[in-house]
Enzyme design. Structure first.
Site, PDB file in Angstrom:
ATOM      1  N   THR A  26     -10.380  -9.340  -0.289  1.00  0.00           N
ATOM      2  CA  THR A  26     -10.953  -8.873  -1.545  1.00  0.00           C
ATOM      3  C   THR A  26     -10.420  -9.791  -2.639  1.00  0.00           C
ATOM      4  OG1 THR A  26     -10.978  -6.630  -0.716  1.00  0.00           O
ATOM      5  CG2 THR A  26     -11.140  -6.894  -3.095  1.00  0.00           C
ATOM      6  N   ASP A  27     -11.327 -10.457  -3.352  1.00  0.00           N
ATOM      7  CA  ASP A  27     -10.912 -11.354  -4.435  1.00  0.00           C
ATOM      8  C   ASP A  27     -10.811 -10.553  -5.735  1.00  0.00           C
ATOM      9  OD1 ASP A  27     -11.062 -13.522  -2.695  1.00  0.00           O
ATOM     10  OD2 ASP A  27     -13.124 -13.986  -3.244  1.00  0.00           O
ATOM     11  N   LYS A  54     -12.423 -16.614   4.251  1.00  0.00           N
ATOM     12  CA  LYS A  54     -13.258 -17.689   4.811  1.00  0.00           C
ATOM     13  C   LYS A  54     -14.124 -17.222   5.972  1.00  0.00           C
ATOM     14  CE  LYS A  54     -11.850 -21.906   4.559  1.00  0.00           C
ATOM     15  NZ  LYS A  54     -12.458 -22.339   3.295  1.00  0.00           N
ATOM     16  N   GLY A 185     -21.506 -35.015   0.788  1.00  0.00           N
ATOM     17  CA  GLY A 185     -22.082 -34.541   2.054  1.00  0.00           C
ATOM     18  C   GLY A 185     -21.029 -34.394   3.136  1.00  0.00           C
ATOM     19  N   THR A 210     -16.480 -22.959  -5.251  1.00  0.00           N
ATOM     20  CA  THR A 210     -15.714 -22.082  -4.371  1.00  0.00           C
ATOM     21  C   THR A 210     -16.578 -21.612  -3.214  1.00  0.00           C
ATOM     22  OG1 THR A 210     -14.792 -21.229  -6.426  1.00  0.00           O
ATOM     23  CG2 THR A 210     -14.068 -20.165  -4.391  1.00  0.00           C
ATOM     24  N   ASP A 214     -17.470 -22.840   3.322  1.00  0.00           N
ATOM     25  CA  ASP A 214     -17.798 -21.683   4.182  1.00  0.00           C
ATOM     26  C   ASP A 214     -19.309 -21.500   4.298  1.00  0.00           C
ATOM     27  OD1 ASP A 214     -15.087 -21.236   4.468  1.00  0.00           O
ATOM     28  OD2 ASP A 214     -15.005 -19.793   2.810  1.00  0.00           O
ATOM     29  N   ASN A 240     -25.965 -29.185   4.591  1.00  0.00           N
ATOM     30  CA  ASN A 240     -25.669 -29.771   3.278  1.00  0.00           C
ATOM     31  C   ASN A 240     -26.553 -29.131   2.208  1.00  0.00           C
ATOM     32  OD1 ASN A 240     -23.689 -31.768   3.729  1.00  0.00           O
ATOM     33  ND2 ASN A 240     -25.185 -33.377   4.141  1.00  0.00           N
TER      34      ASN A 240
HETATM   35  N1  LIG Z   1     -21.510 -31.154  -5.968  1.00  0.00           N
HETATM   36  C1  LIG Z   1     -22.124 -30.986  -4.792  1.00  0.00           C
HETATM   37  N2  LIG Z   1     -23.397 -31.420  -4.625  1.00  0.00           N
HETATM   38  C2  LIG Z   1     -24.045 -31.249  -3.458  1.00  0.00           C
HETATM   39  N3  LIG Z   1     -23.491 -30.662  -2.381  1.00  0.00           N
HETATM   40  C3  LIG Z   1     -22.237 -30.232  -2.476  1.00  0.00           C
HETATM   41  C4  LIG Z   1     -21.466 -30.360  -3.678  1.00  0.00           C
HETATM   42  N4  LIG Z   1     -20.237 -29.826  -3.456  1.00  0.00           N
HETATM   43  C5  LIG Z   1     -20.240 -29.369  -2.177  1.00  0.00           C
HETATM   44  N5  LIG Z   1     -21.425 -29.606  -1.571  1.00  0.00           N
HETATM   45  C6  LIG Z   1     -21.814 -29.229  -0.181  1.00  0.00           C
HETATM   46  O1  LIG Z   1     -20.861 -28.319   0.314  1.00  0.00           O
HETATM   47  C7  LIG Z   1     -20.217 -28.841   1.486  1.00  0.00           C
HETATM   48  C8  LIG Z   1     -18.770 -28.406   1.523  1.00  0.00           C
HETATM   49  O2  LIG Z   1     -18.113 -28.819   0.339  1.00  0.00           O
HETATM   50  P1  LIG Z   1     -16.571 -29.212   0.332  1.00  0.00           P
HETATM   51  O3  LIG Z   1     -16.166 -29.368  -1.078  1.00  0.00           O
HETATM   52  O4  LIG Z   1     -16.372 -30.388   1.227  1.00  0.00           O
HETATM   53  O5  LIG Z   1     -15.908 -27.950   1.060  1.00  0.00           O
HETATM   54  P2  LIG Z   1     -14.769 -26.912   0.579  1.00  0.00           P
HETATM   55  O6  LIG Z   1     -15.497 -25.785  -0.071  1.00  0.00           O
HETATM   56  O7  LIG Z   1     -14.100 -26.506   1.840  1.00  0.00           O
HETATM   57  O8  LIG Z   1     -13.897 -27.646  -0.338  1.00  0.00           O
HETATM   58  C9  LIG Z   1     -20.409 -30.344   1.395  1.00  0.00           C
HETATM   59  O9  LIG Z   1     -20.367 -30.923   2.685  1.00  0.00           O
HETATM   60  C10 LIG Z   1     -21.789 -30.433   0.756  1.00  0.00           C
HETATM   61  O10 LIG Z   1     -22.782 -30.232   1.735  1.00  0.00           O
HETATM   62  C1  LIG Z   2     -10.349 -27.474   1.588  1.00  0.00           C
HETATM   63  O1  LIG Z   2     -10.111 -26.158   2.051  1.00  0.00           O
HETATM   64  C2  LIG Z   2      -8.836 -25.659   1.671  1.00  0.00           C
HETATM   65  C3  LIG Z   2      -8.643 -24.328   2.406  1.00  0.00           C
HETATM   66  O2  LIG Z   2      -8.233 -24.635   3.721  1.00  0.00           O
HETATM   67  C4  LIG Z   2      -8.764 -25.542   0.162  1.00  0.00           C
HETATM   68  O3  LIG Z   2      -7.499 -25.069  -0.237  1.00  0.00           O
HETATM   69  C5  LIG Z   2      -8.992 -26.937  -0.435  1.00  0.00           C
HETATM   70  O4  LIG Z   2      -9.033 -26.853  -1.846  1.00  0.00           O
HETATM   71  C6  LIG Z   2     -10.301 -27.548   0.060  1.00  0.00           C
HETATM   72  N1  LIG Z   2     -10.389 -28.947  -0.321  1.00  0.00           N
HETATM   73  C7  LIG Z   2     -11.329 -29.458  -1.091  1.00  0.00           C
HETATM   74  C8  LIG Z   2     -11.285 -30.951  -1.325  1.00  0.00           C
HETATM   75  O5  LIG Z   2     -12.201 -28.791  -1.611  1.00  0.00           O
END
Ligand SMILES: Nc1ncnc2c1ncn2[C@@H]1O[C@H](COP(=O)(O)OP(=O)(O)O)[C@@H](O)[C@H]1O
Ligand SMILES: *[C@@H]1O[C@H](CO)[C@@H](O)[C@H](O)[C@H]1NC(C)=O
Length: 267
Positions: A26-27, A54, A185, A210, A214, A240
């Site tokens: 719960t956030d 997650k 990507g 955020t 996931d 993506n």
């Molecule tokens: N600014 C953005 N524009 C387009 N796609 C995005 C953007 N940010 C994230 N994504 C999509 O969300 C996926 C996961 O984002 P990422 O930041 O790598 O993961 P996390 O939420 O774990 O940090 C990326 O592989 C891409 O497909």
């Molecule tokens: C990747 O996921 C972790 C959680 O395991 C998170 O804390 C971190 O901010 C994420 N990294 C990026 C670059 O978004």
């Protein structure tokens, strides 16, 4: 996360095609103009409660795309836990294995069973000394830049960096490695394609990133379960696109799109 499905195969009512073993959190979100110092009380101008964690995020995204899902988790026997179970039900997720406990301190354990279903492992939060069996036992190993850095000790900021990290992770026994790269990507490396491949995405204006990872993992589980014959690269392009939708509005699960809101060519 486990995914198993074949097109044309009739699933019985109770059978889930995507099973997620993971967290439900719960956030409690307070919006403030700055962070408080240690022991300081400051005013917040907005407060809301959201559903996160997650594992549950990934399950919600798969369910909203139309996957038959089941969540394996444990929450407390309290109002947040009750609300969370209700949230899973609202998202059409089976709660048959969503347990509630009186003991708030109960930990959780991830157990990987080699039961001939496709398994997708997301090492979050990452630890440098991850049990090596996680590399060899999962079909798909999907991490983000930070997790890739922790696991490999390499800096990961570009597709070229991610390719190097993916090669190192593959060397530890992963069959398919995916490193997500935010607006860049993702990069993938598989048994059949020995050279890493960058799958770029259309850049969008991010409002709140955020839970993008996931959303991506949940979408990928959906494609693995329901479109197993789709080339991996196509699954990643579509994942993506779905994750890109999730970054264009605020919140975590609240920003995850439903099938009805997405272009038909994603299905
Ligand atoms: N600014 C953005 N524009 C387009 N796609 C995005 C953007 N940010 C994230 N994504 C999509 O969300 C996926 C996961 O984002 P990422 O930041 O790598 O993961 P996390 O939420 O774990 O940090 C990326 O592989 C891409 O497909
Ligand atoms: C990747 O996921 C972790 C959680 O395991 C998170 O804390 C971190 O901010 C994420 N990294 C990026 C670059 O978004």
């Amino acid at each position: 996360m486990a995914a198993s499905g074949e097109p044309g195969r009739q699933w019985q009512e109770e059978v889930a095609a995507v099973v997620v073993v993971g967290s439900c959190m719960t956030d409690l979100v307070s919006l403030t103009s700055r962070l408080p110092k240690t022991g300081e009380t400051i005013h917040g101008h907005k407060f809301f409660i959201g559903f996160g964690g997650k594992g549950a995020n990934q399950c919600v995204q798969a369910a909203r795309l139309g996957a038959k899902t089941s969540m394996v988790c444990k929450v407390g026997k309290d109002s947040f836990g009750n609300d969370y179970i209700e949230n899973l039900k609202q998202n059409d997720i089976s709660t048959e294995f969503a347990y509630q406990t009186q003991d708030a301190a109960t930990g959780t354990a991830s157990i990987i069973v080699n039961n001939e279903v496709k398994t997708l492992f997301n090492p979050a939060p990452a630890v440098a000394d991850l049990d090596p069996r996680f590399y060899t036992l999962s079909d798909v190993f999907c991490c983000n830049e930070t997790e890739a850095e922790i696991l490999t000790g390499l800096k990961v900021h570009s597709p070229a960096d991610a390719s190097r990290a993916a090669q190192l992770l593959k060397g530890r026994g992963c069959r398919v490695v995916i490193v997500t790269l935010g607006a860049e990507g993702c990069v993938t490396l598989s048994e059949t394609e020995p050279t890493p491949k960058h799958i770029p995405t259309e850049k969008v204006k991010a409002v709140d990133t955020t839970g993008a990872g996931d959303s991506f993992v949940g979408a990928l589980a959906f494609y693995l379960a329901y479109y197993p014959n789709l080339p991996l690269e196509e699954m990643l392009k579509r994942s993506n696109s779905i994750a890109a939708v999730s970054v264009q509005s605020a919140g975590t699960q609240s920003s995850y799109p439903y099938k009805k809101d997405l272009p038909l060519d994603l299905f």
